[in-house]
Design a protein around this motif. Structure first.
Motif, short mmCIF file in Angstrom:
data_model
loop_
_atom_site.label_atom_id
_atom_site.label_comp_id
_atom_site.label_asym_id
_atom_site.label_seq_id
_atom_site.Cartn_x
_atom_site.Cartn_y
_atom_site.Cartn_z
N ALA B 420 41.29 -1.47 16.53
CA ALA B 420 41.53 -0.30 17.37
C ALA B 420 42.49 0.66 16.69
CB ALA B 420 42.09 -0.73 18.72
N THR B 421 43.50 0.16 16.07
CA THR B 421 44.53 1.03 15.51
C THR B 421 45.00 0.47 14.18
OG1 THR B 421 45.25 1.29 17.79
CG2 THR B 421 46.66 2.25 16.11
N LYS B 422 45.31 1.40 13.28
CA LYS B 422 45.92 1.02 12.03
C LYS B 422 47.34 1.57 12.01
CE LYS B 422 43.24 1.28 8.04
NZ LYS B 422 42.21 2.00 7.27
N ASN B 440 54.36 -3.41 24.31
CA ASN B 440 54.14 -2.00 24.00
C ASN B 440 54.54 -1.64 22.59
OD1 ASN B 440 53.11 -1.19 26.50
ND2 ASN B 440 55.18 -1.14 27.37
N TRP B 441 55.32 -2.49 21.98
CA TRP B 441 55.86 -2.13 20.66
C TRP B 441 55.53 -3.21 19.65
CZ3 TRP B 441 57.32 2.65 21.48
CH2 TRP B 441 57.80 2.99 22.74
N GLU B 455 54.55 2.28 18.11
CA GLU B 455 53.93 2.29 19.43
C GLU B 455 52.60 1.59 19.28
OE1 GLU B 455 53.27 6.18 20.98
OE2 GLU B 455 52.32 5.42 22.77
N GLY B 457 49.74 1.17 20.98
CA GLY B 457 48.43 1.76 21.22
C GLY B 457 48.05 2.83 20.23
N SER B 458 48.95 3.74 20.00
CA SER B 458 48.59 4.89 19.19
C SER B 458 48.82 4.64 17.71
CB SER B 458 49.40 6.11 19.63
OG SER B 458 50.77 5.87 19.40
N GLY B 459 49.73 3.73 17.38
CA GLY B 459 50.01 3.49 15.98
C GLY B 459 51.05 4.44 15.41
N HIS B 460 51.83 5.07 16.27
CA HIS B 460 52.86 5.98 15.80
C HIS B 460 54.14 5.20 15.57
CE1 HIS B 460 55.66 9.43 15.87
NE2 HIS B 460 54.63 10.03 15.31
N LEU B 770 45.67 -3.36 14.67
CA LEU B 770 45.56 -3.89 16.03
C LEU B 770 44.09 -4.16 16.28
CD1 LEU B 770 46.52 -4.41 18.97
CD2 LEU B 770 46.26 -1.98 19.37
N THR B 772 41.26 -5.26 19.01
CA THR B 772 41.02 -5.40 20.46
C THR B 772 39.57 -5.69 20.72
OG1 THR B 772 40.55 -3.09 20.74
CG2 THR B 772 42.85 -3.80 21.00
#
Lengths: 472, 772
Positions: B420-422, B440-441, B455, B457-460, B770, B772
């Protein structure tokens, strides 16, 4: 070759484009396509300016010639075909990109048709002066005009302090902006433009404390000056945008100036207020919340605990809980259909009927995204339209009228998919929307589809002919 | 009286004998010449003189039978018939008298008779036998003929002779060869030797040359007659040669080479007759006789109504119409391939799903006879005869179905399936990562010496601190619990505790975190004892102002590079492992006292990893090959677990506490049921390269995952049932690929989301992902 013909019965759900007297079944050539049918309807309507129409037959948009449609669906050409015509959603064309310094989280649009402006009447809003605000991961709020110029800029983080991203920005009214983000504060800004509309100023007006974690989203209702916030601390907050209404801020959440030497010199000058109510019922981070468009006493919230909750604001109680199968990230209401659309990590958009009478959780599923759905917005023109922004780097436009039924229920597919303009030039296929995740999307009648993305841009797409030349 | 009677007798005998000879000759051998008779008579006459005593002797014999002699005397000239009878009787007497004295025959030449005494003491003349020499010149008769008739020769086994010849002489048994003779015979087998004994003579049967040739010809299937030609040359009655000067010069007549009109006429006549039906070309088949009305027939299915399936109801056999398969020339898709054909041929008659094999023939005329015809008829008869009234219900059990079925991965959702996220930002490998207790982290640490918080979910990236400039961050772990936010990280030999600036670090939580981390300062300062004893393993210190400004709270150093940090669930204790450290390999730290202890003075082999039991005061220590569990309260060794791996890389304890999963560098993943055995319950070999890490999902989902150097993660379903009787079910679910392999390293660490079926992985390619 003998060309076959078929009788069609034209109908529409919109009174303004309905035919004056029902012509009954019309015999048409089966080789006709959408364009020819659209011309036919325009002729029948005797409209001065031709309106592009789309044609729905048995729940699917006509994308081929009638002949091929009949063959594909095995329909005899001797039947009378019921054809519903709707105004075409014009393919959204790329218009502009506004470049930022960091990932853009959220956008909102101020135009004469946007909810913020419509509430106050046109007195406070000068037509033609559409504004776009963007909230960025660098914590900076930017106000743009349509010529991709920054009119005003304001940073939420204190100088030297940690940078906290803006997760959500909203126009409360043409002169007020609400922002929230990772600093756990909802900030109200006064926005004033100078006479030439070339520059503007953003002054912080109010800081609302009460959440203990990231505030993922705010929803505003200007007439009642109520603000809803969704926070990762598992709560939904109800706030007043007026400092006079709001209770004092809880002291333990205020940043302590005593402990930190650095910020001793600059005490906050802004009034700090607390929440009217904190709604606790979710068991995981709340990711999005909205007011019901028609009734500001009812709110919806979605959460990472997979649920959609309906709240009664005056009593601050949870009225209804609908559970889905995955983490939810965004929601939008479709009042005409009594549906709420939610999107999340299941990579689709689910339409939920939140009323008590509804028996099934999911009324319809919109499939097509390859990544998480981060945000949703409804079509300002149509009660059936939706746009969703996803982690796969696309925005997809959906029309819930177009649907098929399979074993898991009603399933819809997207009408259009908007790619990121920044990713188009690349020859290498990005893996799952790497670097172009769309975090925020907003659909305005005037401006079009505005989307905020990981590629540090706000991209505007608009159907040609909508701007200025929209019939009705 | 005696002399008178003897003379009388002698005359009579003499005359009798000559006459009787004639009679016998005239009766038995009438074809003899009179000259021969004369010769005999002459010879006979010579003998008569010498035999007078014999005759006398004979006379005395006759005297005994007085009446008889009288009668003879009275009938001086009897008729031919009477004489004949008398003669025969006489001869009979003679033969009877002489037979016992056979041995005297040899002395014929000397004396014709012998004088013996009879029973009464009287003299008795025993005349020697007269050899008539009949067979002197009879070549046709066999040399000796046994006259015993058609009886088995074995009747004479007890006698020295084997029968009698035509003259009543005993045929002596041929001398049996001695053993040596038999041997010699067997060595020199003469031609025609058969090895048989002629039953007639008792001599070895030997075949003559002529007989042998006859046999040979019979053997060769030839006509036994010598010189017979079954295929004689053709006798040319009419010459085939064209003569140069023929008798007639007339040209061949036309009729010799033109079809005969006459014959055509006759044929046409027959044809016409056949057409008109006057002649029938074949015999019309006899009219079928009407069925015999006496035999009653029953059609049991005549009025059959459909009925539910029941063993006692045999429905009418309604055969389906033949399909393409039954065709003699079926379409190629119906033809069985080699394997199917073999399977069909090898299958039991009962197990064949169809009783024929589709076969292709080019033409109908090439279809062979139906080989099963007889068998089928026979079986039909058997069916009728045995009259089966119950259908045989075959128990058709597929052996596969008896095996316990692994559930399909589709039924075991949810589990991570896609990236889902890199998380991009680390320079160099990401060595370790962990998701915080709220989910969340994500914290990660890598070769660039930084610890970063993202973060999820977003990968920030939301926070980052550089702990060391040269050393890699080998491990990052969050302290359990949400009251305070403390992240522990180890870079090189130093362990850091920090409180990252993330959004849920409200002033309240920040203060609490600081309090938790700082609680030990006072204790350490007051604890004079440990200071003076110089046994303090390490000193917990402030990390310096730069890091303090970033949010790092505490630092302490160990002797060797720290590779593993493991927290106790309550967040009070944590253990570190530095595999290089001999005696200080495993250290347990008490957060509230800032105290470091080295519980194991001696470990067998380098320590690899440690874990606290999720609910009991048990501590697991993995060395290179074994995992030992210690009871912390009693301070004793509980169990030695032997995974059998050559080099354990990591292990994790199931949240239930009774199961253990061990990953090893020799590509194996081993599931241990601690209640069951110290040996692995299941060994999973799915990776091509070393497995670096393995983790259970801690949030109630029956999932575990491993990370390997081949750049992939594998997700497994590992359900532990509370029931002791049932073993854990382990199903491989998904291989997650995406990480690139850099310098033979793939995925270095992984962690699960505390609630969702999501996992994160740290790659050697500098990214976290991540799933999912």
């Amino acid at each position: 070759m003998a060309e076959s013909q078929i009788r069609i019965q034209l109908s529409t759900r919109y009174p303004d484009i309905s035919l004056r007297e029902n012509p009954g079944p019309i015999v048409v050539n089966t080789s006709l396509r959408r364009y020819a049918l659209s011309t036919l309807v325009n002729t029948l309507l005797e409209s001065e300016k031709p309106v592009p129409f789309e044609f729905l037959i048995n729940g699917t948009f006509l994308r081929t010639s009638l002949d091929e449609y009949l063959t594909a669906n095995g329909i005899s050409s001797e039947t009378t075909l019921a054809v519903e015509y709707v105004r075409a959603i014009i393919p959204p064309l790329y218009l502009a990109s506004f470049e930022h310094d960091d990932w853009v989280c959220s956008v909102d649009v101020l135009s004469e048709t946007s909810p913020a402006a419509s509430g106050t009447g046109n007195a406070a809003f000068k037509p033609g002066q559409e504004r776009i605000i963007s909230g960025c991961y660098d914590g900076v709020l930017r106000v743009w005009n349509m010529s991709s110029e920054i009119i005003a800029i304001a940073s939420t983080s204190r100088e030297g302090g940690p940078i906290s991203a803006l997760k959500s920005v909203k126009f409360l009214s043409p002169t007020q902006i609400a922002t929230c983000g990772m600093d756990r504060v909802i900030r109200m800004w006064d926005y004033t433009e100078d006479a030439e509309n070339l520059t503007a100023s953003l002054t912080p007006r109010l800081e609302l404390y009460g959440h203990r974690n990231v505030i993922a989203s705010v929803a505003v209702h200007q007439p009642s000056s109520r603000i809803l916030s969704a926070s990762w601390d598992h709560t939904v907050g109800i706030w007043s945008s007026k400092a006079s209404d709001a209770p004092p801020a809880p002291g333990e959440l205020l940043p302590s100036h005593r402990g930190s030497k650095r910020h001793k010199s600059e005490p906050s000058i802004n009034p700090q207020r607390g929440p009217l109510a904190i709604l606790r019922s979710h068991t995981a981070a709340v990711t999005d919340t909205i007011f019901t468009p028609n009734d500001h006493t009812v709110a919806y919230s979605v959460s990472q605990d997979h649920t959609l909750k309906t709240w009664d604001i005056p009593t601050s109680t949870c009225v209804d809980t609908r559970s889905t199968t995955a983490v939810l990230n965004a929601t939008v209401s479709m009042p005409a259909l009594n549906l709420v659309a939610v999107g999340g990590t299941a990579r689709n958009v689910t339409l939920i009927d939140p009323r008590d009478s509804a028996t099934s959780v999911s009324a319809m599923t919109l499939r097509g995204h390859k990544g998480w759905v981060w945000s949703l917005a409804s079509d300002p023109d149509s009660a059936y339209g939706l746009v969703s922004g996803s982690a796969d780097g696309t925005c997809r436009v959906w029309d819930v009228r177009s649907s098929t039924t399979d074993k898991s229920g009603k399933v819809g597919t997207s009408v259009y998919s908007i790619e990121r303009e920044s990713a188009k030039g690349e020859t290498l296929r990005r893996e799952g929307g790497d670097g172009v995740q769309v975090f925020g999307v907003c659909w305005d009648q005037k401006v079009g589809i505005v989307s905020a993305s990981e590629d540090k841009r706000v991209q505007i797409n608009r159907g040609q002919g909508i701007f200025g030349g929209n019939p009705v | 009286m005696a002399t008178e009677s003897t003379s009388k007798k002698r005359k009579a005998v003499t005359r009798d004998s000559s006459e009787s000879e004639e009679v016998v000759l005239s009766n038995g051998g009438g074809d003899l010449g009179s000259a021969l008779i004369d010769g005999f008579q002459v010879h006979y006459g010579d003998e008569i003189d010498g035999d007078s005593s014999d005759l006398l002797e004979d006379e005395s014999d006759v005297e005994d039978e007085h009446g008889y002699g009288e009668e003879l005397d009275s009938d001086e000239v009897p008729s031919d018939g009477e004489h004949n009878v008398q003669d025969l009787v006489k001869e009979d007497e003679v033969s009877r008298d002489t037979s016992p004295e056979e041995e005297l025959n040899e002395e014929e030449s000397a004396a014709n008779y012998q004088i013996t005494k009879d029973a009464n003491g009287n003299l008795r003349y025993v005349y020697s036998e007269i050899d008539p020499v009949y067979d002197s010149d009879d070549s046709d008769a066999p040399a000796t003929t046994n006259t015993i008739g058609n009886i088995p020769l074995s009747f004479y086994d007890s006698y020295p002779h084997i029968g009698y010849d035509i003259n009543g002489k005993k045929i002596a048994r041929p001398a049996k060869g001695e053993a040596l003779d038999a041997l010699l015979d067997s060595i020199e087998i003469p031609k025609g030797w058969t090895g048989l004994t002629d039953p007639a003579t008792g001599k070895p049967l030997e075949l003559s040359q002529q007989e042998l040739e006859v046999l040979k010809r019979i053997q060769m299937n030839e006509v036994p007659d010598d010189g017979y030609d079954p295929y004689p040359d053709m006798v040319e009655y009419f010459t085939s040669k064209t003569e140069t000067m023929p008798l007639s010069a007339v040209p061949e007549p036309k009729r010799r080479f033109v079809p005969s009109k006459h014959e055509a006429k006759r044929v046409m006549k027959i044809v016409r007759a056949i057409r008109e039906g006057r002649i029938l070309p074949y015999k019309p088949p006899p009219e079928e006789e009407e069925d015999d009305l006496d035999i009653k027939r029953y059609d049991i299915w005549a009025n059959e109504a459909p009925r539910p399936d029941h063993p006692m109801n045999i429905p009418a056999p309604k055969l389906p119409p033949p399909g393409y398969e039954e065709s003699y020339h079926p379409p190629p898709e119906y033809l069985p391939d080699k394997d199917e054909k073999k399977a069909w041929e090898e299958a039991d008659e009962e197990d064949k799903d169809k009783d024929f094999l589709p076969t292709n023939h080019d033409a109908l005329r090439k279809v062979p006879g139906y080989t099963r015809f007889i068998k089928e008829k026979f079986e039909r008869c058997l069916d009728l005869y045995l009259a089966p009234r119950v259908r045989r219900s075959k128990l058709n059990i597929d052996p596969e179905s008896l095996l316990p079925k692994l559930p399909s991965p589709e039924d075991l959702r949810p589990f991570p399936t896609m990236c889902a996220t890199k998380f991009l930002g680390h320079a160099g490998r990401v060595r370790s990562l962990a998701i915080d207790p709220t989910g969340n982290w994500l914290a990660s640490g890598g070769d660039d010496g930084t610890v970063r918080v993202w973060e999820l979910g977003s990968g920030h990236q939301v926070w980052s601190v550089r702990l060391e400039k040269t050393e890699a961050v080998n491990v990052v772990r969050w302290r359990p619990g949400t009251d305070a936010i403390i992240l522990s990280a180890a870079a090189g030999e130093d362990v850091y505790l920090m409180s990252p600036q993330i959004a849920n670090l409200t002033p309240e939580v920040a203060a609490k975190s600081r309090e938790v981390a700082d609680a030990g300062w006072g204790y350490a300062a007051n604890d004079v004892k440990s200071k003076t004893r110089k046994e303090a393993v390490t000193q917990w210190v402030r990390p310096g102002s730069r890091l303090e400004g970033e949010g790092v709270l505490v630092r302490f150093g160990l002797r060797k590079t720290v590779k593993v940090i493991s927290w106790h669930r309550r967040g009070e204790y944590f253990a570190t492992v530095s595999p290089q450290g001999q005696t200080s390999a495993v250290a347990i730290h008490t957060l509230s006292k800032h105290l470091t202890q080295l519980p194991f003075r001696k470990l067998k082999g380098p320590a690899q990893s440690v874990q606290f039991h999720p609910s009991k005061p048990i501590f697991f220590v993995a060395t290179q090959r074994m995992i030992r569990s210690y009871d912390l309260s009693k301070q004793e060794l509980l169990k030695i677990i032997q995974p059998g791996a050559r080099w354990i890389s990591s292990f994790d304890v199931h949240p239930g506490g009774d199961n253990l999963v061990v990953s090893s560098y020799d590509k194996r993943l081993l599931w241990h049921d601690l209640e069951l055995s110290v040996r692995p319950y299941k060994t999973l070999r799915y990776h091509k390269k070393a497995i670096r890490a393995v983790k259970f999902h801690q949030g109630g989902l029956p999932l575990f995952a491993d990370a390997s150097d081949d750049g992939s993660l594998q997700i497994f379903h590992g359900k532990v049932v509370e029931d002791m009787m049932e073993n854990a079910s382990i199903v491989p679910l998904k291989v997650l690929r995406g990480h690139q392999i850099k310098k033979e390293l793939g995925v270095l660490d992984l962690d699960w989301h505390p609630r969702e079926p999501w996992c994160v992985s740290a790659g050697a390619d500098g990214t976290c992902r991540l799933w999912t």
